[in-house]
Enzyme design. Structure first.
Site, PDB file in Angstrom:
ATOM      1  N   ASN A 206       8.866   2.095   4.390  1.00 52.56           N
ATOM      2  CA  ASN A 206       9.588   0.955   4.956  1.00 52.56           C
ATOM      3  C   ASN A 206      10.513   0.379   3.894  1.00 52.56           C
ATOM      4  O   ASN A 206      10.546   0.856   2.763  1.00 52.56           O
ATOM      5  CB  ASN A 206       8.603  -0.089   5.505  1.00 52.56           C
ATOM      6  N   ASP A 274       1.481   0.753   8.645  1.00 51.42           N
ATOM      7  CA  ASP A 274       0.405   0.579   9.629  1.00 51.42           C
ATOM      8  C   ASP A 274      -0.281   1.890   9.994  1.00 51.42           C
ATOM      9  O   ASP A 274      -1.416   1.893  10.425  1.00 51.42           O
ATOM     10  CB  ASP A 274       0.976  -0.082  10.897  1.00 51.42           C
ATOM     11  N   LYS A 283       4.908  22.509   2.717  1.00 53.18           N
ATOM     12  CA  LYS A 283       6.142  21.926   3.244  1.00 53.18           C
ATOM     13  C   LYS A 283       6.444  22.521   4.625  1.00 53.18           C
ATOM     14  O   LYS A 283       6.429  23.748   4.780  1.00 53.18           O
ATOM     15  CB  LYS A 283       7.286  22.225   2.278  1.00 53.18           C
ATOM     16  N   ILE A 301      -5.898  -4.014   4.894  1.00 56.76           N
ATOM     17  CA  ILE A 301      -6.471  -4.414   3.608  1.00 56.76           C
ATOM     18  C   ILE A 301      -6.766  -5.908   3.601  1.00 56.76           C
ATOM     19  O   ILE A 301      -7.824  -6.351   3.158  1.00 56.76           O
ATOM     20  CB  ILE A 301      -5.500  -4.025   2.461  1.00 56.76           C
TER      21      ILE A 301
HETATM   22  O1  C5P Z   1      -0.122  -7.230  10.445  1.00 51.07           O
HETATM   23  P1  C5P Z   1       0.973  -7.366   9.457  1.00 51.07           P
HETATM   24  O2  C5P Z   1       1.353  -6.069   8.779  1.00 51.07           O
HETATM   25  O3  C5P Z   1       2.169  -8.114   9.950  1.00 51.07           O
HETATM   26  O4  C5P Z   1       0.343  -8.311   8.335  1.00 51.07           O
HETATM   27  C1  C5P Z   1       0.987  -8.582   7.149  1.00 51.07           C
HETATM   28  C2  C5P Z   1      -0.010  -9.000   6.120  1.00 51.07           C
HETATM   29  O5  C5P Z   1      -1.137  -8.165   6.131  1.00 51.07           O
HETATM   30  C3  C5P Z   1       0.573  -8.867   4.707  1.00 51.07           C
HETATM   31  O6  C5P Z   1      -0.058  -9.825   3.901  1.00 51.07           O
HETATM   32  C4  C5P Z   1       0.150  -7.455   4.333  1.00 51.07           C
HETATM   33  O7  C5P Z   1       0.089  -7.291   2.933  1.00 51.07           O
HETATM   34  C5  C5P Z   1      -1.214  -7.346   4.981  1.00 51.07           C
HETATM   35  N1  C5P Z   1      -1.584  -5.989   5.448  1.00 51.07           N
HETATM   36  C6  C5P Z   1      -2.597  -5.322   4.808  1.00 51.07           C
HETATM   37  N2  C5P Z   1      -2.969  -4.076   5.269  1.00 51.07           N
HETATM   38  C7  C5P Z   1      -2.361  -3.517   6.316  1.00 51.07           C
HETATM   39  C8  C5P Z   1      -1.331  -4.194   6.978  1.00 51.07           C
HETATM   40  C9  C5P Z   1      -0.943  -5.451   6.500  1.00 51.07           C
HETATM   41  O8  C5P Z   1      -3.152  -5.840   3.836  1.00 51.07           O
HETATM   42  N3  C5P Z   1      -2.737  -2.324   6.725  1.00 51.07           N
END
Ligand code: C5P
Length: 389
Positions: A206, A274, A283, A301
């Site tokens: 991203n 996500d 590859k 996380i």
């Molecule tokens: O759900 P979303 O991605 O919008 O949430 C953003 C928050 O969650 C941020 O603080 C990001 O660091 C954390 N996050 C995470 N692990 C993920 C997705 C988001 O810690 N897999």
């Protein structure tokens, strides 16, 4: 009373030295100024003499008692030598040990800590010669204050702006051991994007640059915290005083976060991917495009940390949204069990840009912060964290 020797280089940012001197005096710091020949084209010795309430020095021959080694004395009676703005030329001379005027002679003769705040055109800042000189100065023990990014007097855009005088004062205060509100605290910060491999050479990523997370790690370290920064793949330099753990995927980030506990606070700024895919071992061949990519959820996380028995006392999440920013952030705070959510609207050029407009969502409600550079967002948040711990 703390004393600084301020060496002002010859760049347009020299005007900020005036305000910096004023803020130092207000903070009870005594200042003696030295202007290079170039600096005198931008600010006058008279201005700085009035603001510093001290004599200003411009040439070796200003020193009344050169027979008594006046330049040695001037370079040593201060507690800290600050070079602001440090031009490319001044940095080059410092790195090479050249002493051909008062400023460079003082810098070579001093036995005190030196802090340099470079300011110059973006190309000059990024030139390999300047990169070399800055690396040399860092290894010589000079503290380099990273320039800000933004529009420049020359009409270009990028890193190279002298930080605002208040930010320079913060660095000075940190050096003097003032503002160490977070000393003894361990704070965990995540930053940057994640890369989720598709095969050994391709990945899903991203647009996160890591800038906001790195600025927060730097601001927390400046307040005396021990900071562990778990970072996805970014090019940003590691802030001084911060322990960096590099990871690539969300799953690696989750492990690194767990390994870094216990912490007093966790600030999860990373734009964690996500989903991941089952990466091919070899590859993928051009003509053999997989018709689908099987996506699986990554661990959340932030949510895991909030629910963990080792939960830090303060857990802060970020919410990058493109619509209904506060509404989504408020829901996310509860859903993920975070204490605070810093919500930002990323519909513009926030990702990768220098500025950020954020809303702080806590159990007490929502605070709308005005648009400001990411490092000011970082400093303000770091201070809030210090007060909350
Ligand atoms: O759900 P979303 O991605 O919008 O949430 C953003 C928050 O969650 C941020 O603080 C990001 O660091 C954390 N996050 C995470 N692990 C993920 C997705 C988001 O810690 N897999």
């Amino acid at each position: 009373m703390k004393r600084i020797l301020l060496i002002v280089g010859g760049g347009i940012a020299a005007y900020k030295a005036c305000e910096f001197v004023r803020l130092c005096r207000k903070a009870g710091i005594s200042v003696k100024c030295v202007l290079t020949e170039g600096a005198q084209h931008f600010v006058t010795p008279m201005t700085l003499a009035a603001l510093s309430e001290n004599q200003v020095y411009t040439t070796l021959w200003d020193l009344k008692d050169e027979t008594e080694m006046g330049h040695i004395q001037l370079s040593r009676e201060a507690d800290l030598v600050v070079v602001a703005p440090a031009t490319a030329d001044l940095l080059a001379k410092m790195a090479a040990g050249i002493a051909d005027d008062l400023a460079t002679t003082l810098l070579l003769a001093t036995d005190k800590p030196v802090m340099a705040a470079p300011a110059m055109n973006v190309r000059m800042w990024q030139h390999p010669a300047t990169r070399r000189n800055v690396a040399q100065l860092r290894s010589d023990g000079v503290t380099i204050i990273e320039p800000d990014e933004g529009p420049m007097a020359c009409g270009e855009y990028g890193p190279g702006r002298l930080p605002e005088p208040a930010a320079l004062l913060d660095h000075v205060q940190t050096c003097f051991g003032v503002n160490q509100m977070l000393s003894g605290r361990h704070i965990l910060v995540t930053a940057g994007p994640t890369h989720e491999p598709i095969d050994p050479v391709r990945y899903i990523a991203n647009r996160s640059s890591g800038k906001q997370g790195f600025a927060i790690a730097a601001a927390l370290a400046q307040l005396g915290a021990r900071v562990t920064l778990v970072s996805g793949p970014v090019t940003a330099p590691t802030p001084s005083g911060v322990t960096r753990v590099d990871v690539e995927t969300a799953r690696e980030m989750a492990n690194a976060v767990a390994a870094a506990l216990p912490a007093d606070a966790a600030i999860m700024v990373a734009a964690v991917g996500d989903w991941h895919v089952e990466a091919a071992e070899q590859k993928l061949k051009k003509g053999e495009a997989p018709s689908t990519l099987q996506l699986s959820e990554n661990p959340d996380i932030l949510a895991l940390l909030s629910a963990s028995p080792h939960r830090p006392r303060l857990v802060v999440g970020f919410a990058a949204e493109t619509e209904k920013v506060v509404e989504h952030a408020t829901a996310k705070r509860l859903l993920k069990g975070a204490d605070w959510i810093v919500a930002n609207d990323v519909s513009g050029d926030v990702m990768g840009g220098a500025d950020n407009t954020v809303h702080l969502v806590t159990a007490d409600g929502v605070e709308d912060w005005e648009k400001m550079p990411k490092d000011r967002v970082a400093r303000r948040l770091a201070e809030r964290i210090a007060h909350a711990l």
